[in-house]
Motif scaffolding. Sequence first.
Motif, PDB file in Angstrom:
ATOM      1  N   ALA A  72      -9.069  -2.867   8.090  1.00 47.62           N
ATOM      2  CA  ALA A  72     -10.327  -3.450   7.602  1.00 47.62           C
ATOM      3  C   ALA A  72     -10.061  -4.758   6.853  1.00 47.62           C
ATOM      4  CB  ALA A  72     -11.051  -2.458   6.701  1.00 47.62           C
ATOM      5  N   LEU A  73      -8.958  -4.805   6.109  1.00 43.77           N
ATOM      6  CA  LEU A  73      -8.593  -6.019   5.382  1.00 43.77           C
ATOM      7  C   LEU A  73      -8.277  -7.162   6.345  1.00 43.77           C
ATOM      8  CD1 LEU A  73      -7.803  -7.530   2.784  1.00 43.77           C
ATOM      9  CD2 LEU A  73      -5.514  -6.536   3.003  1.00 43.77           C
ATOM     10  N   ARG A  88      -4.427   4.659   4.323  1.00 41.15           N
ATOM     11  CA  ARG A  88      -3.777   3.348   4.153  1.00 41.15           C
ATOM     12  C   ARG A  88      -4.006   2.443   5.362  1.00 41.15           C
ATOM     13  NH1 ARG A  88       2.162   5.513   3.375  1.00 41.15           N
ATOM     14  NH2 ARG A  88       1.408   6.367   5.328  1.00 41.15           N
ATOM     15  N   LYS A  89      -3.795   3.006   6.560  1.00 40.20           N
ATOM     16  CA  LYS A  89      -3.927   2.203   7.774  1.00 40.20           C
ATOM     17  C   LYS A  89      -5.356   1.684   7.943  1.00 40.20           C
ATOM     18  CE  LYS A  89      -3.076   2.285  12.767  1.00 40.20           C
ATOM     19  NZ  LYS A  89      -2.649   3.092  13.938  1.00 40.20           N
ATOM     20  N   PHE A  92       0.859  -1.183   0.000  1.00 38.16           N
ATOM     21  CA  PHE A  92       0.000   0.000   0.000  1.00 38.16           C
ATOM     22  C   PHE A  92       0.896   1.235   0.000  1.00 38.16           C
ATOM     23  CE2 PHE A  92      -2.762  -3.235   1.739  1.00 38.16           C
ATOM     24  CZ  PHE A  92      -4.046  -2.880   1.312  1.00 38.16           C
ATOM     25  N   TYR A  93       0.695   2.116  -0.962  1.00 37.50           N
ATOM     26  CA  TYR A  93       1.497   3.338  -0.984  1.00 37.50           C
ATOM     27  C   TYR A  93       0.616   4.548  -1.295  1.00 37.50           C
ATOM     28  CZ  TYR A  93       1.540   2.916  -6.129  1.00 37.50           C
ATOM     29  OH  TYR A  93       1.173   2.817  -7.449  1.00 37.50           O
ATOM     30  N   GLY A  94       0.958   5.648  -0.653  1.00 38.25           N
ATOM     31  CA  GLY A  94       0.186   6.881  -0.808  1.00 38.25           C
ATOM     32  C   GLY A  94       0.568   7.854   0.293  1.00 38.25           C
ATOM     33  N   LEU A 130       3.062 -10.701   3.635  1.00 42.17           N
ATOM     34  CA  LEU A 130       3.527  -9.377   4.033  1.00 42.17           C
ATOM     35  C   LEU A 130       2.588  -8.307   3.500  1.00 42.17           C
ATOM     36  CD1 LEU A 130       7.402  -9.521   3.520  1.00 42.17           C
ATOM     37  CD2 LEU A 130       6.122  -9.772   5.627  1.00 42.17           C
ATOM     38  N   ILE A 131       2.227  -7.363   4.355  1.00 44.92           N
ATOM     39  CA  ILE A 131       1.516  -6.161   3.928  1.00 44.92           C
ATOM     40  C   ILE A 131       2.456  -4.994   4.206  1.00 44.92           C
ATOM     41  CG2 ILE A 131      -0.460  -4.649   4.305  1.00 44.92           C
ATOM     42  CD1 ILE A 131      -2.118  -7.037   5.063  1.00 44.92           C
ATOM     43  N   LEU A 132       2.943  -4.376   3.161  1.00 44.77           N
ATOM     44  CA  LEU A 132       3.912  -3.287   3.272  1.00 44.77           C
ATOM     45  C   LEU A 132       3.206  -1.955   3.075  1.00 44.77           C
ATOM     46  CD1 LEU A 132       6.724  -4.848   1.031  1.00 44.77           C
ATOM     47  CD2 LEU A 132       6.250  -5.268   3.449  1.00 44.77           C
ATOM     48  N   CYS A 133       3.580  -0.973   3.865  1.00 44.02           N
ATOM     49  CA  CYS A 133       2.990   0.369   3.758  1.00 44.02           C
ATOM     50  C   CYS A 133       4.097   1.396   3.619  1.00 44.02           C
ATOM     51  CB  CYS A 133       2.150   0.696   4.991  1.00 44.02           C
ATOM     52  SG  CYS A 133       0.736  -0.387   5.237  1.00 44.02           S
TER      53      CYS A 133
END
Length: 354
Positions: free
Chosen positions: A53-54, A47-48, A39-41, A163-166
């Motif tokens: 929620a996911l 994003r969080k 997730f990028y932005g 992995l969930i990367l932010c």
Amino acid sequence: MLWVDKHRPRALDKVIVHEEIAQNLKMLVSEQDCPHLLFYGPTGSGRKTLVMALLKQMFGTSAEKVKLENKNWKIDTGTRTIEVELTTLSSTNHVELNPSDAGFQDRYVVQEIIKEMAKSRPIDAKGKKGFKVLVLNEVDKLSREAQHSLRRTMEKYSSSCRLILCCSSSSKVTEAVRSRCLNIRVNAPTNDQIIRVLEFIAKKEKLQLPSTLAARIAVQSNRSLRKAILSFETCKVQNYPFTDDQVVPPMDWEQYVCEIVSDIMKEQSPKRLFLVRGKLYELLINCIPPGFILKNLLSELLKKLDDELKHEVCHWAAHYEHRMQLGQKAIFHLEAFVAKFMSIYKEFLIATFG
């Protein structure tokens, strides 16, 4: 509880700003599995909220039962043993941490700590989702060595770990890591979307929110939903019932940056630079990101400059922002920018007024 947390959507179906992304994520996990995600932005874009929620969509209410821990890890590097302290937020099925908090030791965090977490399957591995999720924040701040280690971890433990990367900028994440993730761009919300969220919160809190005030809060938030909600709550504390011409107060740290700019403009000397350094430290120890400080310093300084100086000041701001990304001590680069600005501005004053 702050409104920004109290009214955060807890499920993908409840997301207001990024409905399309939320629905796509819902379909993505409906197959009882999901790929690594990036997730990028920009900060404050949501994003969080989407990640939380996911996780609930994947694991149910157990994802919300989290505990905060400060853990000390002893890592054997071969030649010596180092200790790293990290704060983790964890549930039965996921662990969230910020490996860049370890500074120049981030490589060891990725190599050893994340590897250790990725090895262990969750307790309910007999269920359909026999994997654990690691949520890593600010991966764009990781060193190249740490990102290379992260790539190997993603490959080696893909059967037991997702992995969930932010991050804020995907361009600072290596191609090797990006190519192994499904990349999800989370855009900054528009002013209209921010107004919708503010009106939703006002309805929940049983408040009468004038449309003109909502619009001004949205504009002043600079497309940061978190900032808009915090400003809205501040307005409620300062004055309710709301009025159409009510002043939207700046954040405390933004006001402090304005005071620093006033100090800089009044006098350009080593003594004044020492004073400004102390105030910059004050912001840093209160966890204001150095990038935010530099951006707001530049913005306020540009308001007070002639056009002929603006280009040069922007050039040096970009120069020190880049050096700040490469270095470890943000205060050095913030102070260097202020010193450079003082030099430029003093030369300009001497040349103009003699």
